[in-house]
Design a protein around this motif. Structure first.
Motif, short mmCIF file in Angstrom:
data_model
loop_
_atom_site.label_atom_id
_atom_site.label_comp_id
_atom_site.label_asym_id
_atom_site.label_seq_id
_atom_site.Cartn_x
_atom_site.Cartn_y
_atom_site.Cartn_z
N SER A 221 0.82 -1.21 0.00
CA SER A 221 0.00 0.00 0.00
C SER A 221 0.86 1.26 0.00
N GLU A 222 1.96 1.22 0.74
CA GLU A 222 2.86 2.38 0.74
C GLU A 222 3.43 2.63 -0.65
N LYS A 223 3.80 1.52 -1.33
CA LYS A 223 4.31 1.67 -2.69
C LYS A 223 3.22 2.18 -3.63
N LYS A 224 2.00 1.64 -3.47
CA LYS A 224 0.90 2.09 -4.33
C LYS A 224 0.57 3.56 -4.08
N GLN A 225 0.69 3.98 -2.80
CA GLN A 225 0.38 5.38 -2.48
C GLN A 225 1.34 6.32 -3.19
N GLU A 226 2.61 5.90 -3.28
CA GLU A 226 3.56 6.71 -4.02
C GLU A 226 3.19 6.77 -5.50
N GLU A 291 -3.23 4.18 9.77
CA GLU A 291 -4.52 3.87 9.15
C GLU A 291 -4.28 3.19 7.80
N GLY A 292 -3.44 2.17 7.82
CA GLY A 292 -3.11 1.47 6.58
C GLY A 292 -4.30 0.78 5.94
N HIS A 293 -5.22 0.30 6.78
CA HIS A 293 -6.36 -0.42 6.23
C HIS A 293 -7.31 0.47 5.45
N ARG A 294 -7.20 1.83 5.68
CA ARG A 294 -8.09 2.75 4.94
C ARG A 294 -7.54 3.06 3.54
N VAL A 295 -6.30 2.67 3.29
CA VAL A 295 -5.70 2.95 1.98
C VAL A 295 -6.46 2.22 0.88
#
Length: 355
Positions: A221-226, A291-295
C-alpha cells in the motif's frame, strides 16, 4: 439316580483325578456347596412343572404304584434361587406301593394332571441364601448321614464356581452402565478439549499468517500510495492535453464552443479539487502507518474516479470522430457526465475530510 447325581458332580480337578484313592463317600464329603454344578444350560428356555391340581407338589404314576415329587427342593438345579426354607405342606409325601388299592387317590392324581401349573425359566440365578442354607443344615442333623464324615485326608476342593444373586447382579449391571456412561462422558470431554486445543492452534496459525499478510499489504500500500501521487500528476497533464483538443474543436464546431466553456469551468473546479486532494493525500501519507487499512478504500475510490475519467476521455475522443450533429448530442451527454464527475469529486472531498 446315578445319572442324575453324576451330572451335578465336578468333571475335572482333584475330585476327578482322586490322587489319594479316596472312596466315594470320602470324595463326596469333601465337596462343598460351591463344588456342585447346580445348573445346566440345557434347561434354558424350558418350563418347570411346579404342582398339579390340588397337590402342593407333583404326583407321579408308574406301573407299580405312585409317588410324589417335590419341585421346591430342585428349583436351584432348574435355575431358580433358593431364597427361604420351603413350607412343610410343599414337602408332604405319599407312596402308593404295588398292590395297594386307593381308587380315590388314583382318581385324584389323574384329575390333577389335567391342571398342571408351570413356570417359565427365568434368568439363571441358582444361588442359596442364608435362610435356606440354615434349613438344610438343620435337616441334615435330623436325617443324618449313613456313613462317617472323613475330614483328615480331605482332598483339595476344585476351584469354586462363583454365583451372584440376581439383585446384586442387577446392581452391578446398573453400576457398570453408570461407569460406562461416565467413561463415555469423560472421553467426550477429552475429545472436546483436544478439538478446542487444535482449534486454538489453528486460530493462532491463521492469525500469524494474517499478520504476515497484513504487513505485506501495508508495504504494498505504501508503494501504491507513491504511485497514486505520480498518477495524479499524470492526470493533470492529460487534462491539459484535453484542453488543447477541446480548443481545436471550438474552431471547428460552434455548438462545441458553448459546451467547452462549461467544460473549462468544470475543469477549474476539478483542478481545485485535485490540488486539495494532493494536499490531503500528503497528510494521508504521514498517517498511513496508523490507518493502513483505509488505503484500500482510497485506492478503490481512485480506481473508480480513474475509470470515470477514462470513460470521459473515450467519450470525448469518439465525439471528435463523429458528425457535427452527433457531437451536439454527445456534448449534452458529456455535460451530464461532467456534472456526475463534479459530484463525485465533491463526495471525494468529503471522504478525504473523513479520512
Amino acid at each position: 439316580m446315578q445319572l442324575w447325581l453324576s451330572s451335578h458332580l465336578p468333571r475335572k480337578g482333584a475330585f476327578v483325578e482322586n490322587q489319594g484313592n479316596f472312596s466315594w463317600p470320602e470324595r463326596m464329603t469333601a465337596l462343598t456347596e460351591k463344588d456342585i454344578s447346580w445348573y445346566s444350560r440345557e434347561f434354558d428356555g424350558t418350563e418347570v412343572i411346579l404342582r398339579c391340581g390340588g397337590f402342593p407338589n407333583v404326583p407321579l404314576m408308574g406301573p407299580r404304584g405312585c409317588i410324589n415329587y417335590n419341585p421346591v427342593l430342585s428349583l436351584r438345579q432348574l435355575g431358580y434361587p433358593m431364597n427361604d426354607k420351603p413350607e412343610d405342606r410343599q414337602l408332604e409325601c405319599f407312596i402308593l406301593k404295588e398292590g395297594d388299592k386307593d381308587p380315590a387317590l388314583i382318581k385324584r392324581i389323574q384329575k390333577a394332571w389335567g391342571q398342571v401349573y408351570k413356570k417359565k425359566m427365568e434368568k439363571k440365578n441358582c444361588v442359596a441364601k442364608p435362610p435356606y442354607t440354615q434349613w438344610v443344615k438343620e435337616r441334615v442333623k435330623v436325617i443324618k448321614l449313613r456313613f462317617p464324615v472323613v475330614t483328615c485326608d480331605r482332598p483339595p476342593s476344585p476351584p469354586p464356581i462363583t454365583t451372584i444373586p440376581i439383585e446384586e447382579a442387577v446392581k452391578m449391571e446398573s453400576k457398570i452402565v453408570e461407569l460406562q456412561g461416565k467413561n463415555e462422558e469423560w472421553e467426550a470431554k477429552y475429545l472436546q478439549v483436544e478439538g478446542e486445543l487444535a482449534r486454538l492452534k489453528r486460530d493462532q496459525k491463521q492469525k500469524e499468517e494474517s499478520l504476515q499478510i497484513g504487513k505485506k499489504r501495508l508495504r504494498e500500500s505504501e508503494k501504491k500510495q507513491e504511485k497514486i501521487g505520480d498518477g495524479l500528476l499524470s492526470a493533470t497533464d492529460n487534462l491539459k492535453a484535453y484542453k488543447e483538443e477541446i480548443k481545436g474543436l471550438e474552431h471547428s464546431y460552434g455548438e462545441v464552443e458553448r459546451f467547452w466553456k462549461f467544460a473549462i469551468e468544470a475543469k477549474k473546479k476539478w483542478r481545485l479539487a485535485h490540488e486539495e486532494q494532493v494536499l490531503k493525500t500528503q497528510e494521508v501519507k504521514k498517517r498511513l502507518h496508523l490507518e493502513g487499512h483505509r488505503v484500500r478504500e482510497f485506492e478503490n475510490l481512485y480506481l473508480q474516479e480513474k475509470a470515470k475519467r477514462e470513460h470521459l476521455q473515450n467519450s470525448i475522443q469518439s465525439l471528435l470522430d463523429q458528425h457535427v450533429e452527433a457531437h451536439v448530442n454527445q456534448i449534452a451527454l458529456l455535460k451530464e457526465e461532467l456534472e456526475v464527475v463534479n459530484t463525485r469529486f465533491t463526495q471525494r472531498g468529503k471522504v478525504l475530510d473523513f479520512v
